[in-house]
Design a protein around this motif. Sequence first.
Motif, PDB file in Angstrom:
ATOM      1  N   ILE A 195     -30.828 -27.056  26.765  1.00  0.00           N
ATOM      2  CA  ILE A 195     -30.120 -25.790  26.541  1.00  0.00           C
ATOM      3  C   ILE A 195     -30.824 -25.021  25.415  1.00  0.00           C
ATOM      4  O   ILE A 195     -30.353 -25.009  24.271  1.00  0.00           O
ATOM      5  N   PRO A 196     -31.959 -24.407  25.704  1.00  0.00           N
ATOM      6  CA  PRO A 196     -32.675 -23.725  24.621  1.00  0.00           C
ATOM      7  C   PRO A 196     -31.971 -22.440  24.180  1.00  0.00           C
ATOM      8  O   PRO A 196     -31.223 -21.841  24.948  1.00  0.00           O
ATOM      9  N   PHE A 197     -32.200 -22.049  22.932  1.00  0.00           N
ATOM     10  CA  PHE A 197     -31.682 -20.762  22.446  1.00  0.00           C
ATOM     11  C   PHE A 197     -32.652 -19.661  22.875  1.00  0.00           C
ATOM     12  O   PHE A 197     -33.834 -19.906  23.085  1.00  0.00           O
ATOM     13  N   GLU A 198     -32.104 -18.451  22.969  1.00  0.00           N
ATOM     14  CA  GLU A 198     -32.937 -17.327  23.437  1.00  0.00           C
ATOM     15  C   GLU A 198     -33.850 -16.798  22.329  1.00  0.00           C
ATOM     16  O   GLU A 198     -33.513 -16.906  21.153  1.00  0.00           O
ATOM     17  N   ASN A 235     -22.264 -30.964  22.791  1.00  0.00           N
ATOM     18  CA  ASN A 235     -21.267 -29.893  22.874  1.00  0.00           C
ATOM     19  C   ASN A 235     -21.311 -28.971  21.661  1.00  0.00           C
ATOM     20  O   ASN A 235     -21.039 -27.781  21.750  1.00  0.00           O
ATOM     21  N   TYR A 236     -21.653 -29.547  20.515  1.00  0.00           N
ATOM     22  CA  TYR A 236     -21.750 -28.763  19.274  1.00  0.00           C
ATOM     23  C   TYR A 236     -22.863 -27.713  19.432  1.00  0.00           C
ATOM     24  O   TYR A 236     -22.670 -26.516  19.166  1.00  0.00           O
ATOM     25  N   VAL A 237     -24.042 -28.197  19.890  1.00  0.00           N
ATOM     26  CA  VAL A 237     -25.181 -27.276  20.043  1.00  0.00           C
ATOM     27  C   VAL A 237     -24.840 -26.189  21.076  1.00  0.00           C
ATOM     28  O   VAL A 237     -25.127 -25.000  20.877  1.00  0.00           O
ATOM     29  N   LEU A 238     -24.183 -26.618  22.140  1.00  0.00           N
ATOM     30  CA  LEU A 238     -23.771 -25.660  23.182  1.00  0.00           C
ATOM     31  C   LEU A 238     -22.789 -24.632  22.609  1.00  0.00           C
ATOM     32  O   LEU A 238     -22.885 -23.426  22.880  1.00  0.00           O
ATOM     33  N   GLY A 239     -21.864 -25.125  21.774  1.00  0.00           N
ATOM     34  CA  GLY A 239     -20.876 -24.254  21.130  1.00  0.00           C
ATOM     35  C   GLY A 239     -21.547 -23.258  20.196  1.00  0.00           C
ATOM     36  O   GLY A 239     -21.182 -22.073  20.153  1.00  0.00           O
ATOM     37  N   VAL A 240     -22.554 -23.718  19.465  1.00  0.00           N
ATOM     38  CA  VAL A 240     -23.292 -22.825  18.563  1.00  0.00           C
ATOM     39  C   VAL A 240     -23.923 -21.702  19.388  1.00  0.00           C
ATOM     40  O   VAL A 240     -23.871 -20.530  19.033  1.00  0.00           O
ATOM     41  N   LYS A 241     -24.496 -22.080  20.538  1.00  0.00           N
ATOM     42  CA  LYS A 241     -25.149 -21.086  21.400  1.00  0.00           C
ATOM     43  C   LYS A 241     -24.123 -20.075  21.928  1.00  0.00           C
ATOM     44  O   LYS A 241     -24.344 -18.865  21.889  1.00  0.00           O
ATOM     45  N   LEU A 285     -23.867 -17.685  18.490  1.00  0.00           N
ATOM     46  CA  LEU A 285     -24.967 -16.781  18.851  1.00  0.00           C
ATOM     47  C   LEU A 285     -24.569 -15.827  19.973  1.00  0.00           C
ATOM     48  O   LEU A 285     -25.270 -14.852  20.242  1.00  0.00           O
ATOM     49  N   LYS A 286     -23.462 -16.147  20.623  1.00  0.00           N
ATOM     50  CA  LYS A 286     -22.945 -15.335  21.735  1.00  0.00           C
ATOM     51  C   LYS A 286     -23.999 -15.137  22.833  1.00  0.00           C
ATOM     52  O   LYS A 286     -24.200 -14.042  23.360  1.00  0.00           O
ATOM     53  N   GLU A 287     -24.710 -16.227  23.125  1.00  0.00           N
ATOM     54  CA  GLU A 287     -25.728 -16.172  24.182  1.00  0.00           C
ATOM     55  C   GLU A 287     -25.115 -16.616  25.510  1.00  0.00           C
ATOM     56  O   GLU A 287     -24.291 -17.522  25.549  1.00  0.00           O
ATOM     57  N   ASP A 288     -25.570 -15.972  26.568  1.00  0.00           N
ATOM     58  CA  ASP A 288     -25.049 -16.255  27.905  1.00  0.00           C
ATOM     59  C   ASP A 288     -25.809 -17.437  28.508  1.00  0.00           C
ATOM     60  O   ASP A 288     -27.032 -17.527  28.368  1.00  0.00           O
ATOM     61  N   MET A 289     -25.092 -18.312  29.227  1.00  0.00           N
ATOM     62  CA  MET A 289     -25.760 -19.461  29.838  1.00  0.00           C
ATOM     63  C   MET A 289     -26.729 -19.010  30.938  1.00  0.00           C
ATOM     64  O   MET A 289     -27.694 -19.721  31.254  1.00  0.00           O
TER      65      MET A 289
END
Length: 515
Positions: free
Chosen positions: A329-332, A436-442, A446-450
């Motif tokens: 699940i990379p960040f944008e 789940n924490y990292v996913l939650g941060v995203k 960061l309000k990034e869309d999956m």
Amino acid sequence: MSMIAAFYGGKSILITGATGFLGKVLMEKLFRTSPDLKVIYILVRPKEGQTLQQRVIQILDSKLFEKVKEVCPNVHEKIRPISADLNQNDFAISKEDLQELLSHTNIVFHCAATVRFDDHLRHAVQLNVTATQQLLLMASQMPKLEAFIHISTAFSNCNLKHIDEVVYPCPVEPKKIIDSMEWLDDAIIDEITPKLIGDRPNTYTYTKALGEVVVQQEGGNLNIAIVRPSIMGATWQEPFPGWVDNLNGPSGLIIAAGKGFLRSIRATPMAVADLIPADTVVNLTLAVGWYTAVHRPKSTLVYHCTSGNLNPCNWGKMGLQVLATFEKIPFERAFRRPNADFTTNNITTHYWNAVSHRAPAIIYDFYLRLTGRKPRMTKLMNRLLRTLSMLEYFINRSWEWSTYNTEMLMSELSPEDQRVFNFDIRQLNWLEYIENYVLGVKKYLLKEDMAGIPEAKQHLKRLRNIHYLFNTALFLIAWRLLIARSQVARNVWFFIVSFCYKFLSYFRASSTLKV
Ligand SMILES: CCCCCCCCCCCCCCCCCCCCCCCCCCCC(=O)SCCNC(=O)CCNC(=O)[C@H](O)C(C)(C)COP(=O)(O)OP(=O)(O)OC[C@H]1O[C@@H](n2cnc3c(N)ncnc32)[C@H](O)[C@@H]1OP(=O)(O)O
Ligand SMILES: NC(=O)C1=CN([C@@H]2O[C@H](COP(=O)(O)OP(=O)(O)OC[C@H]3O[C@@H](n4cnc5c(N)ncnc54)[C@H](OP(=O)(O)O)[C@@H]3O)[C@@H](O)[C@H]2O)C=CC1
């Protein structure tokens, strides 16, 4: 039927710090499990041009409160924001509001605090000590008060290695500190701060310790308890996994690592990472509120809300899992590919700070200047390095917290309450929690869309290619310069080239023979 949920039904509850991370999760759980509670008073200050009502609406409109709105459709009528600034005398509460609070409040949860590590001692004392003292004074005038729950931190005595569930005395009495803050000027306070905080790392932990002493000394006949969470992280289960809304604790560093800014961190991989999910803290806090009001213990009980002694995870394991999650699940729009490492001594820390943090920032700022844009990376990197230096104390040591009171409380709960107000950290699966924490941060920070994940992966591939290209170019330039200047380098070069040539000729010859 949950006894704890039933207990909060019909109650008037006062929460300070309700707009903060813990406060929001606490309110959410109260409304969800006891929708028949009477009212929650929250002490709020106007902030960033928003009125109190606007702040409340913003909280209720967040994803965190989606379930609450189903269970308690009139939730907005049950929150009563009261204008208050804990930095002011008597919190600058109006007479009418104060009267209402005094005559109706049944339970107080005191969560407000300054959690900044580097706050000026005067401000930290005002919020974490004086405001606690004033709130206790107010509480002593509440005829219907059943319990006063004070939220402290497990690190208030981080100068000790083993910490019991007791309030430890401070060398200088809190009253003296409060008095001196009134007449000492800032310069003198700056000078005496290191002496006062002693072997604690910052004004935050010091003033939280003073706050506990105030609670014990000035609690009078109130029913009081102290809850000490360790490092609060995203929610584990409730109302959904991974909810987080500020950069405190590990959250900011997860962003910095995921965006590729953070490349190395001075941490001890084997040191215990005493994280505790916010919903676990809330469940324990609500159980403590119930127990304190119903069982009225004779003395002020302290409850540790920590994970290290029951279900330890170390920073090494946590770091690796954070990195593994970035693969999936990379960040944008990352600055560089996420690839951080731990360093353990001063020399390697300085080296990697120069090579992996400062140098790329300078190069990038140079590029921004060349393309007519404002440089910003060096400033950002300096801030990150400052933040790292503030957190280092906590990621290079381990502590032991005893949890007798917390375990006693667990055994006092009915099976239903143990389920609804679960604070048994032994059930937590760290790998799943961290993912789940990292996913939650995203998603929530960061309000990034999956839907952007494929593009984020493409971007990381491009960064990898740029990285290889850059390294190859750097190597060739360095080699070319070396060959021009050194006979030894030239000899090595001719040796390698002739070796490769012979190797290739041998292969060609043997394949021709086979044919
Ligand atoms: C074996 C091999 C293994 C290999 C592994 C590889 C390693 C991989 C690494 C991967 C990822 C890392 C994740 C794991 C490591 C995590 C370590 C986490 C450590 C956490 C320790 C916390 C200890 C807490 C102990 C006490 C607990 C409590 O009781 S209290 C709550 C905690 N309080 C805090 O966290 C507050 C900390 N913050 C501050 O004190 C201040 O904000 C500051 C001093 C840090 C900065 O102040 P400043 O005035 O400069 O700036 P400010 O205006 O506040 O913010 C400036 C910008 O910085 C952003 N910011 C703020 N906080 C953080 C933060 N914690 N992290 C990152 N960024 C932060 C802020 O948003 C601002 O940004 P802009 O708005 O963009 O400018
Ligand atoms: N986060 C963590 O890792 C840990 C936190 N704790 C403790 O938990 C409690 C809650 O922390 P957390 O939720 O993370 O902190 P936050 O920083 O998220 O929230 C702090 C809260 O205090 C309020 N507050 C601060 N100053 C004032 C003021 N002058 N007047 C009125 N309200 C004020 C803030 O209001 P506003 O929104 O207006 O700023 C906010 O609601 C604290 O007591 C902290 O010490 C303990 C261990 C770990």
